[in-house]
Write a protein that holds these residues in place. Structure first.
Motif, PDB file in Angstrom:
ATOM      1  N   TYR A   1      -4.249 -11.701  -1.797  1.00 54.03           N
ATOM      2  CA  TYR A   1      -4.067 -12.397  -0.520  1.00 54.03           C
ATOM      3  C   TYR A   1      -5.415 -12.964  -0.065  1.00 54.03           C
ATOM      4  O   TYR A   1      -6.357 -12.214   0.167  1.00 54.03           O
ATOM      5  CB  TYR A   1      -3.536 -11.409   0.525  1.00 54.03           C
TER       6      TYR A   1
ATOM      7  N   GLU B   1     -10.925   0.036  -3.670  1.00 56.33           N
ATOM      8  CA  GLU B   1     -12.327   0.263  -3.289  1.00 56.33           C
ATOM      9  C   GLU B   1     -12.609   1.760  -3.084  1.00 56.33           C
ATOM     10  O   GLU B   1     -11.736   2.513  -2.659  1.00 56.33           O
ATOM     11  CB  GLU B   1     -12.650  -0.520  -2.012  1.00 56.33           C
TER      12      GLU B   1
ATOM     13  N   LYS C   1     -12.343  -6.743  -2.928  1.00 52.31           N
ATOM     14  CA  LYS C   1     -11.166  -5.906  -3.195  1.00 52.31           C
ATOM     15  C   LYS C   1     -10.642  -6.175  -4.613  1.00 52.31           C
ATOM     16  O   LYS C   1     -10.244  -5.248  -5.317  1.00 52.31           O
ATOM     17  CB  LYS C   1     -10.102  -6.245  -2.145  1.00 52.31           C
TER      18      LYS C   1
ATOM     19  N   HIS D   1     -11.731 -11.252   0.186  1.00 57.31           N
ATOM     20  CA  HIS D   1     -10.795 -10.575  -0.713  1.00 57.31           C
ATOM     21  C   HIS D   1     -11.393 -10.286  -2.094  1.00 57.31           C
ATOM     22  O   HIS D   1     -10.868  -9.458  -2.832  1.00 57.31           O
ATOM     23  CB  HIS D   1      -9.541 -11.433  -0.871  1.00 57.31           C
TER      24      HIS D   1
ATOM     25  N   TRP E   1     -14.292   3.415  -0.922  1.00 57.87           N
ATOM     26  CA  TRP E   1     -14.266   4.010   0.417  1.00 57.87           C
ATOM     27  C   TRP E   1     -12.884   4.580   0.754  1.00 57.87           C
ATOM     28  O   TRP E   1     -12.762   5.451   1.621  1.00 57.87           O
ATOM     29  CB  TRP E   1     -14.704   3.001   1.486  1.00 57.87           C
TER      30      TRP E   1
ATOM     31  N   GLU F   1      -1.518   2.359   5.155  1.00 61.18           N
ATOM     32  CA  GLU F   1      -2.412   1.195   5.039  1.00 61.18           C
ATOM     33  C   GLU F   1      -2.094   0.348   3.807  1.00 61.18           C
ATOM     34  O   GLU F   1      -1.298   0.737   2.967  1.00 61.18           O
ATOM     35  CB  GLU F   1      -3.869   1.682   4.970  1.00 61.18           C
ATOM     36  N   TYR F   2      -2.757  -0.798   3.743  1.00 62.49           N
ATOM     37  CA  TYR F   2      -2.625  -1.645   2.556  1.00 62.49           C
ATOM     38  C   TYR F   2      -3.341  -0.986   1.379  1.00 62.49           C
ATOM     39  O   TYR F   2      -4.237  -0.158   1.559  1.00 62.49           O
ATOM     40  CB  TYR F   2      -3.256  -3.021   2.811  1.00 62.49           C
ATOM     41  N   LEU F   3      -2.962  -1.427   0.192  1.00 60.68           N
ATOM     42  CA  LEU F   3      -3.527  -0.895  -1.052  1.00 60.68           C
ATOM     43  C   LEU F   3      -4.905  -1.484  -1.315  1.00 60.68           C
ATOM     44  O   LEU F   3      -5.130  -2.675  -1.134  1.00 60.68           O
ATOM     45  CB  LEU F   3      -2.584  -1.275  -2.201  1.00 60.68           C
ATOM     46  N   SER F   4      -5.810  -0.636  -1.737  1.00 59.80           N
ATOM     47  CA  SER F   4      -7.120  -1.111  -2.184  1.00 59.80           C
ATOM     48  C   SER F   4      -7.674  -0.139  -3.218  1.00 59.80           C
ATOM     49  O   SER F   4      -7.447   1.065  -3.123  1.00 59.80           O
ATOM     50  CB  SER F   4      -8.091  -1.212  -0.999  1.00 59.80           C
TER      51      SER F   4
ATOM     52  N   ALA G   1      -0.783  -0.555   9.983  1.00 59.28           N
ATOM     53  CA  ALA G   1      -1.463  -0.526  11.278  1.00 59.28           C
ATOM     54  C   ALA G   1      -0.773  -1.370  12.338  1.00 59.28           C
ATOM     55  O   ALA G   1      -1.408  -1.899  13.241  1.00 59.28           O
ATOM     56  CB  ALA G   1      -2.919  -0.966  11.121  1.00 59.28           C
TER      57      ALA G   1
ATOM     58  N   PHE H   1      -4.264   8.465   8.683  1.00 58.46           N
ATOM     59  CA  PHE H   1      -4.337   7.255   7.860  1.00 58.46           C
ATOM     60  C   PHE H   1      -4.011   7.619   6.410  1.00 58.46           C
ATOM     61  O   PHE H   1      -4.652   8.495   5.832  1.00 58.46           O
ATOM     62  CB  PHE H   1      -5.733   6.621   7.938  1.00 58.46           C
TER      63      PHE H   1
ATOM     64  N   PHE I   1      -3.729   6.127   2.709  1.00 57.59           N
ATOM     65  CA  PHE I   1      -4.134   4.971   1.901  1.00 57.59           C
ATOM     66  C   PHE I   1      -3.533   5.042   0.497  1.00 57.59           C
ATOM     67  O   PHE I   1      -3.857   5.964  -0.257  1.00 57.59           O
ATOM     68  CB  PHE I   1      -5.662   4.919   1.763  1.00 57.59           C
TER      69      PHE I   1
ATOM     70  N   ASP J   1       5.168  -7.104   3.245  1.00 54.85           N
ATOM     71  CA  ASP J   1       5.197  -5.922   4.112  1.00 54.85           C
ATOM     72  C   ASP J   1       6.566  -5.245   4.058  1.00 54.85           C
ATOM     73  O   ASP J   1       6.674  -4.033   3.886  1.00 54.85           O
ATOM     74  CB  ASP J   1       4.861  -6.303   5.559  1.00 54.85           C
TER      75      ASP J   1
END
Lengths: 175, 405
Positions: free
Chosen positions: B312, B127, B322, B319, B129, B122-125, B98, B153, B155, B20
């Protein structure tokens, strides 16, 4: 209740993935000014709930520009077209659905129809012979002028069940 | 010229490890260095941040570090009037990952004449969405304020419809310079990190960096390296990978920083925890990088070297979805480049997946190692593909500019 205004959740979609925060995407409508917005919240965000009064009503008549409903004590409730939203497509003279009038601070802010309603097809093209599976769809028009997809075997004068929340055709009904 | 925020406050709640703070620190540094933003990075674990920045804890807030002011906060923190004013007068307020801001600060924001542009990073993804949610906002009730404030938000992601990835403007140039004279740079790196191994560098050496969580798959993988006919040197920073390495080595005493052990063709050396810039250099000079979480995962992609992502771990294998999304998006790009998808990239995909399931990867490493040159080429193409998109800080600044117009 957000920032002093009551908002209605019109649609919500939950997402949780890996280490990301669980989030909820929501389509909201401001019940005071009608403004709609798409938002996203953390799933653990907290809101002040709005307590709304609800009454059962039935549609009576249209007195331009107001739609008039009556409650069980024959009190008249008037609501403007703009506050009827998508429901307006299913308001017809003579409809017998028992609806819900929603009040905030003694002002009617919306009308909810039953989840399933029945409406008559007043026009559709003749169906092609042969397909009775219900998977093939065609366009049909309701009394209100609303056009929607129905099974190809439906004909003029048929009654169909509709999901009033999504506007989707459910089935043909016999009357 | 794009107008950028003059002052920015970034709040970071450190959950565990350096992931983080790693992301927040990089962003803070880049905003200062490339956009001239006055950044205060608020952290809730001074001891960990001091270790991360290699500073004494007492010195942390005394003066700016690389232009960034550090502040300390907690969930029950009551900012002083000066601190409150400084945060509220920011043009940009970032809640990283968050983390919930303290109530006292929310009250101060509610009373302010103007709420800063408020971002939840936010965290990386990878995906799909993420594209639909990027830049959507929460309407937030603040105490004493009639109108809701907007918290947007933001992303990070791998496509143009997301916030992108952190990438400093000179990063790719740095990698090019390190990799241009790879053997010389490697020699220099190893002399610095593991003096005990000086002179042991051969041209056919496979250099591997290992920065993962504890793993059931690691033992088999190290065994495969030990059995190989080419030498492998595995550099392990102090931390969580080390316990799995120790289990493989079965030594009576744990290896310490600077020490090395040899098993067959494999040498394992423990290196100190590196600064972010030194870690970039390590990634750039290795033939294969085992990385974890988010920050090292992104950095390894910029290094243009094949990598294994130890994601993670979450309960009920949450996970994996992801992970698959990333492997899919990378696979699609690789397929676009050289249809059908190369056998080497399929093998790497299988290796990454089985590792994250804790399966035995011994045979897979045997299969994969000879394909490293081809995988390097593909990693280079992936890096170039990502570099065609604007980076995260640029996207953030563009958003602020749009909002402040």
């Amino acid at each position: 209740m957000i920032g002093g205004s009551p908002w209605k959740v019109q649609k919500s979609e939950f997402t949780k993935s890996g280490r990301n925060t669980a989030i909820c995407k929501m389509k909201l409508k401001n019940l005071l000014n009608g403004m709609q917005t798409e938002t996203v919240y953390k799933a653990d965000d907290k809101f002040e709930m709005v307590v709304l009064e609800q009454k059962e009503v039935t549609y009576s008549y249209f007195a331009d520009p107001m739609y008039v409903f009556v409650d069980t004590e024959f009190e008249q409730i008037e609501i403007e077209k703009d506050d009827l939203d998508a429901v307006i497509d299913y308001i017809e003279d003579g409809m017998e659905d028992v609806c819900n009038a929603v009040f905030y601070n003694d002002k009617v802010i919306s009308i909810d129809l039953p989840n399933t309603i029945t409406r008559e097809i007043i026009y559709t093209e003749p169906s092609a012979r042969g397909d009775t599976s219900g998977k093939v769809m065609k366009t049909a028009r309701l009394k209100s002028g609303k056009e929607m997809s129905v099974s190809a075997f439906c004909e003029i004068g048929d009654f169909v069940e509709i999901d009033s929340r999504t506007g989707e055709y459910k089935s043909r009904v016999k009357r | 010229m794009t107008a950028v925020p003059q002052r920015c406050s970034i709040f970071c709640a450190i959950v565990d490890n350096f992931g983080d703070i790693g992301v927040c620190w990089r962003l803070a540094r880049q905003l200062v260095a490339e956009y001239g933003v006055d950044v205060t990075l608020w952290v809730d674990d001074a001891a960990l941040v001091a270790k991360f920045l290699k500073r004494a804890q007492a010195e942390l807030c005394e003066e700016r570090i690389e232009g960034v002011q550090i502040g300390i906060w907690s969930s029950s923190w009551e900012p002083s009037a000066t601190e409150s004013d400084a945060i509220i007068s920011s043009n940009l307020l970032i809640e990283a990952f968050a983390c919930a801001l303290p109530e006292t600060l929310l009250s101060a924001l509610g009373a302010a004449a103007r709420v800063p542009i408020w971002i939840n990073l936010e965290y990386l993804s990878a995906e799909s969405w993420v594209e639909d949610h990027h830049l959507l906002a929460s309407l937030v009730s603040l105490p004493g304020r009639a109108d809701p404030a907007q918290k947007t938000f933001f992303f990070p992601g791998f496509t143009a419809r997301t916030g992108g990835l952190l990438r400093e403007s000179d990063l790719l140039v740095r990698h090019t310079l390190w990799q241009r004279e790879e053997q010389i740079e490697r020699q220099r790196l190893l002399t610095e990190l593991v003096p005990a191994l000086n002179g042991s560098l051969t041209n056919d050496l496979v250099l591997v960096s290992l920065f993962t969580y504890e793993s059931e798959s690691l033992g088999g993988c190290l065994a495969a390296m030990a059995q190989d006919h080419v030498p492998t040197l595995c550099l392990v920073p102090e931390g969580r990978s080390l316990s799995s390495v120790q289990r493989f080595l079965e030594l009576p005493d744990a290896l310490r920083v600077g020490e090395a052990a040899v098993r067959g063709a494999l040498s394992i050396a423990v290196i100190p925890f590196l600064s972010q810039d030194d870690y970039d250099r390590l990634l750039s000079l290795c033939d294969f990088n085992f990385v974890r979480g988010e920050d090292s995962f992104v950095r390894a992609q910029w290094a243009a070297r094949p990598l294994l992502w130890h994601i993670y771990p979450q309960q009920e294998q949450a996970h994996l979805q992801k992970l698959d999304a990333f492997l899919d998006i990378q696979g699609e790009e690789s397929q676009r480049e050289n249809a059908p998808q190369a056998a080497s990239s399929m093998a790497l995909r299988q290796f990454v997946r089985l590792w994250n399931l804790g399966e035995d990867c011994q045979e897979l490493w045997h299969h994969l190692r000879p394909q490293l040159p081809e995988l390097r080429e593909q990693a280079g193409k992936w890096q170039q593909h990502l570099a065609e998109m604007p980076d995260l800080a640029a996207n953030l600044m563009r958003f602020c500019h749009t909002r402040s117009r």
